[in-house]
Design an enzyme around this catalytic site. Structure first.
Site, short mmCIF file in Angstrom:
data_model
loop_
_atom_site.label_atom_id
_atom_site.label_comp_id
_atom_site.label_asym_id
_atom_site.label_seq_id
_atom_site.Cartn_x
_atom_site.Cartn_y
_atom_site.Cartn_z
N ILE A 92 0.86 -1.20 0.00
CA ILE A 92 0.00 0.00 0.00
C ILE A 92 0.89 1.24 0.00
CG2 ILE A 92 -1.70 1.31 1.33
CD1 ILE A 92 -2.93 -1.37 2.11
N HIS A 109 -6.49 -3.77 -11.25
CA HIS A 109 -7.11 -4.51 -10.15
C HIS A 109 -8.05 -5.57 -10.74
CE1 HIS A 109 -8.61 -5.19 -6.11
NE2 HIS A 109 -9.83 -5.22 -6.62
C1 GAR Z 1 -2.98 -9.33 -11.40
O1 GAR Z 1 -4.11 -10.14 -11.50
C2 GAR Z 1 -3.35 -7.98 -10.87
O2 GAR Z 1 -4.59 -7.53 -11.34
C3 GAR Z 1 -3.39 -8.21 -9.40
O3 GAR Z 1 -2.29 -9.06 -9.14
C4 GAR Z 1 -2.05 -9.85 -10.29
C5 GAR Z 1 -0.59 -9.71 -10.66
O4 GAR Z 1 -0.24 -10.62 -11.66
N1 GAR Z 1 -3.31 -6.98 -8.67
C6 GAR Z 1 -3.91 -6.76 -7.51
O5 GAR Z 1 -4.58 -7.59 -6.93
C7 GAR Z 1 -3.71 -5.36 -6.93
N2 GAR Z 1 -4.63 -5.11 -5.90
P1 GAR Z 1 1.06 -10.36 -12.52
O6 GAR Z 1 2.22 -10.19 -11.52
O7 GAR Z 1 1.24 -11.59 -13.34
O8 GAR Z 1 0.85 -9.13 -13.34
#
Ligand code: GAR
Length: 319
Positions: A92, A109
């Protein structure tokens, strides 16, 4: 248009980072990836960025403790970034960091915000019996997952979906959405329609303002509908000029010449209009000082407003 310099922050896998990075390889992409960093020095995404020869800064938030945000700030400044894209960055952001980069941080998100802020979004959508979920790209504000929504993509929830199967499909959708929305967002400062909407919201704050055109260009007038006087005009690359400019009334040619000489990146002498006392302010730049633009609008409004309105403003100022 110069490509915007973007830093991508990751905490893990970095598949969204990779999607942003590969989209940036298109010659017409309006952003370039100037830095990939994060809070975990062994995040898998950092290795991918390194393999792709993108500058990487490995920062360890655990080891750095409170000094982490300062170290991050230094890395961002050293890379001269214009925007920060959070891509699975799970820390955060403190309010002062967000304030420092106000309007320049975006996040993806995995839900259709404002539904399901925070964690476990896929399981929650399934548990609630939703027919669809999706992903959202939004501007980051101090309150988590709450800033202006820039774009969303919907994903159907299929019978038999579990959090894992749903996440995998939403991720495909995320990879389509994020590069497109980031490209649009970094291009905003050069978009004459976005500039017009921004001026419209500032000009709307003064009394008796109406819309008028000047030789086809959008303008704002003050006073009664018929006799209203133009106090601001947008000149969109008028007669081959480079600027999408805001034209406002200056006190005369001496002031205009002085300002243009002192700040040629900000002010210009608009073709045709300059001769009638209109000063041009260049707005298709990344570093527009919108407070300064608002001050000019007010000054120009006062110069053109009927005396009774300007007097009202003077009286209001005294309180
Ligand atoms: C993704 O699904 C993104 O939307 C989420 O984490 C994942 C990261 O995947 N983000 C959150 O939850 C933020 N609150 P990645 O590392 O493969 O991009």
């Amino acid at each position: 248009m110069d490509r915007a310099r973007v830093a991508i922050l990751v905490s893990g896998r970095g598949s969204n980072m990779a999607a942003l990075l590969y989209a940036a390889r298109a010659t017409d992409c309006p952003y370039e990836v100037a830095l990939v960093t994060g809070d975990k020095p062994d995040a898998a995404g950092l290795a991918v960025a390194e393999a792709e020869k993108v500058p990487v800064k490995r920062l360890d938030s655990k080891a750095l403790g409170k000094g982490y945000w300062e170290a991050l700030q230094s890395a961002l400044e050293a890379a001269a970034v214009d925007f920060i894209a959070l891509a699975g960055f799970m820390k955060i952001l403190p309010a002062d960091f967000v304030a420092r980069w106000s309007g320049q941080i975006v996040n993806i998100h995995p839900s259709l915000l404002p539904k399901y802020k925070g964690l476990h979004t896929h399981q929650t959508a399934i548990d609630n019996g939703d027919a669809k979920t999706g992903a959202t790209v939004h501007v980051v504000t101090p309150e988590v997952d709450s800033g202006e929504i820039l774009g969303q993509v919907e994903v159907a929830i299929m019978p038999g979906d579990n959090a894992e199967s749903l996440e995998a499909r939403v991720l495909i959708a995320e990879h389509q959405l994020y590069p497109k929305i980031l490209a649009e967002y970094v291009s905003r400062p050069f978009d004459a329609r976005w500039i017009e909407a921004k001026i419209d919201s500032l000009a709307g704050g003064f009394a008796e303002v109406g819309r008028k055109t000047s030789h086809g260009s959008p303008g704002w007038s003050v006073g009664a509908e018929k006799s209203g006087k133009l106090f601001a005009i947008i000149a969109d690359r008028h007669h081959g000029e480079d600027a999408v400019g805001l034209l406002v009334k200056a006190s005369g040619p001496d002031e205009m010449a002085g300002l243009i000489e002192a700040q040629p990146d900000v002010y210009y002498w608009p073709k045709y209009y300059g001769a009638s006392g209109w000063l041009g302010i260049k707005l298709n730049r990344r570093d527009v000082d919108w407070d300064q633009v608002a001050d000019w609008l007010e000054r120009s409004w006062r110069a053109c407003a009927p005396k009774r309105l300007a007097r009202m403003m003077d009286i209001a100022d005294e309180f």
